[in-house]
Design an enzyme around this catalytic site. Structure first.
Site, PDB file in Angstrom:
ATOM      1  N   ASP A  17      48.143  36.933  -8.835  1.00 53.25           N
ATOM      2  CA  ASP A  17      48.540  37.891  -7.806  1.00 53.25           C
ATOM      3  C   ASP A  17      48.110  39.293  -8.221  1.00 53.25           C
ATOM      4  O   ASP A  17      48.485  39.776  -9.299  1.00 53.25           O
ATOM      5  CB  ASP A  17      50.066  37.814  -7.639  1.00 53.25           C
ATOM      6  CG  ASP A  17      50.595  38.705  -6.534  1.00 53.25           C
ATOM      7  OD1 ASP A  17      49.873  39.618  -6.080  1.00 53.25           O
ATOM      8  OD2 ASP A  17      51.759  38.493  -6.126  1.00 53.25           O
ATOM      9  N   SER A  21      42.041  49.224   7.496  1.00 55.83           N
ATOM     10  CA  SER A  21      41.684  48.567   8.756  1.00 55.83           C
ATOM     11  C   SER A  21      41.779  49.564   9.905  1.00 55.83           C
ATOM     12  O   SER A  21      42.538  50.544   9.826  1.00 55.83           O
ATOM     13  CB  SER A  21      42.645  47.399   9.010  1.00 55.83           C
ATOM     14  OG  SER A  21      42.595  46.957  10.349  1.00 55.83           O
ATOM     15  N   ASN A  59      41.101  45.193  -2.483  1.00 55.39           N
ATOM     16  CA  ASN A  59      40.720  44.465  -1.276  1.00 55.39           C
ATOM     17  C   ASN A  59      41.696  43.336  -0.929  1.00 55.39           C
ATOM     18  O   ASN A  59      41.729  42.886   0.218  1.00 55.39           O
ATOM     19  CB  ASN A  59      39.311  43.873  -1.460  1.00 55.39           C
ATOM     20  CG  ASN A  59      38.927  42.921  -0.354  1.00 55.39           C
ATOM     21  OD1 ASN A  59      38.737  43.319   0.795  1.00 55.39           O
ATOM     22  ND2 ASN A  59      38.835  41.631  -0.690  1.00 55.39           N
ATOM     23  N   LYS A  82      48.766  49.196   6.260  1.00 57.70           N
ATOM     24  CA  LYS A  82      47.449  49.814   6.186  1.00 57.70           C
ATOM     25  C   LYS A  82      47.533  51.328   6.385  1.00 57.70           C
ATOM     26  O   LYS A  82      46.771  52.087   5.769  1.00 57.70           O
ATOM     27  CB  LYS A  82      46.506  49.179   7.215  1.00 57.70           C
ATOM     28  CG  LYS A  82      46.121  47.747   6.884  1.00 57.70           C
ATOM     29  CD  LYS A  82      45.402  47.637   5.549  1.00 57.70           C
ATOM     30  CE  LYS A  82      44.899  46.240   5.270  1.00 57.70           C
ATOM     31  NZ  LYS A  82      44.196  46.116   3.962  1.00 57.70           N
ATOM     32  N   TYR A 117      51.313  44.709   9.362  1.00 56.45           N
ATOM     33  CA  TYR A 117      49.958  44.984   8.888  1.00 56.45           C
ATOM     34  C   TYR A 117      49.566  46.430   9.179  1.00 56.45           C
ATOM     35  O   TYR A 117      49.029  47.132   8.311  1.00 56.45           O
ATOM     36  CB  TYR A 117      48.984  44.026   9.557  1.00 56.45           C
ATOM     37  CG  TYR A 117      47.588  44.013   8.978  1.00 56.45           C
ATOM     38  CD1 TYR A 117      47.321  43.347   7.781  1.00 56.45           C
ATOM     39  CD2 TYR A 117      46.536  44.638   9.637  1.00 56.45           C
ATOM     40  CE1 TYR A 117      46.042  43.321   7.251  1.00 56.45           C
ATOM     41  CE2 TYR A 117      45.257  44.621   9.115  1.00 56.45           C
ATOM     42  CZ  TYR A 117      45.008  43.953   7.926  1.00 56.45           C
ATOM     43  OH  TYR A 117      43.732  43.932   7.404  1.00 56.45           O
TER      44      TYR A 117
END
Length: 260
Positions: free
Chosen positions: A60, A139, A86, A156, A152
């Site tokens: 991890d 993103s 990433n 981000k 998400y």
């Protein structure tokens, strides 16, 4: 005094965008350490006449022991000069269903590897005095949320805030921090999703993807890798605190029912 080989750590690089980034760095002659929960078998061939240039750590990317092992491996290959955060988790949730605790768990799973990785890289750069570079993968959703993907988008957006804050805090030490904000990129995950659709649904998705990206297509992982390689390199020596869209113009486009 012989200059040691530059080494970069890339998380989430057993495949997809991360693998393309790692492969691009290897092609440039640098060393690479990959961290992923899955083995990066492709690294078995990453060697040169001077010995191994690549190594894989299975685990991890948010775990301190895993990160420590990656740092040790980087020292064996040369000197750590770059770090690419990433590693990603894709789990959608509605706030009214998952609740605050459930959403925060997902945000943590997405955000922790980036914060932990940035911290590990920073500690090593400060120890060695290297003018290192960190690239975080973000993103388009950090700025333009997609329905149902609230955790998400939150994570981000936090990653982009982290990028700017680290650029300000550690730029004076010669450490650069930047991010790339991706649009839709063709990866194994993307291909599996498309192949799982029926003919009509696949055609509809392809039309929508083309419409969302002004270049008329999704991106390729190699195109992301080229941009990340640039940000890690001395060619980007005065680029710090930037969030660079690698999205074919997706973030620049304002979709409107009256468009011509």
């Amino acid at each position: 005094m012989e200059q040691r080989r530059a080494v970069h750590v890339v998380t989430g690089a057993s495949g997809g965008v991360g693998r393309s980034i790692a492969e691009a760095l290897l092609r440039s002659g640098d060393g690479v350490v990959v961290i992923d929960v899955a083995p990066a078998g492709w690294l078995d061939h990453a060697a040169s006449d001077g010995g191994p240039r690549g190594a894989g750590i299975v685990g991890d990317a948010g775990d301190a022991e895993v990160l420590s092992a990656a740092i040790e491996q980087a020292r064996e290959l040369g000197e750590l000069r770059g770090w690419v955060n990433n590693a990603a988790v894709f789990r959608d949730a509605w706030l009214h269903e998952a609740g605050s605790a459930g959403v925060l768990d997902i945000v943590d799973a997405i955000l922790r590897p980036t914060v932990a990785g940035a911290s590990a890289a920073l500690d090593e750069f400060l120890r060695t005095g290297a003018r290192g570079s960190i690239v975080n993968v973000s993103s388009h959703q950090a700025q333009r949320a997609v329905r149902g993907a609230l955790p998400y988008a939150v994570a981000k957006a936090a990653i982009e805030g982290l990028t700017r804050a680290m650029a300000v805090d550690y730029g004076p030490r010669g450490i650069r921090t930047n991010a790339v904000a991706l649009g839709s990129i063709v990866t194994e995950r993307y291909v599996r999703h498309v192949e799982g659709l029926d003919v009509a649904s696949r055609a509809a998705m392809e039309r929508q993807i083309a419409h969302l990206h002004p270049l008329g297509r999704p991106g390729e992982a190699e195109e992301v890798a080229n941009t990340v390689s640039f940000l890690l390199s001395d060619a980007a020596s005065f680029v710090n605190g930037a969030v660079l869209p690698v999205d074919g113009g997706r973030a620049a486009q304002g979709l409107d029912p009256e468009e011509r």
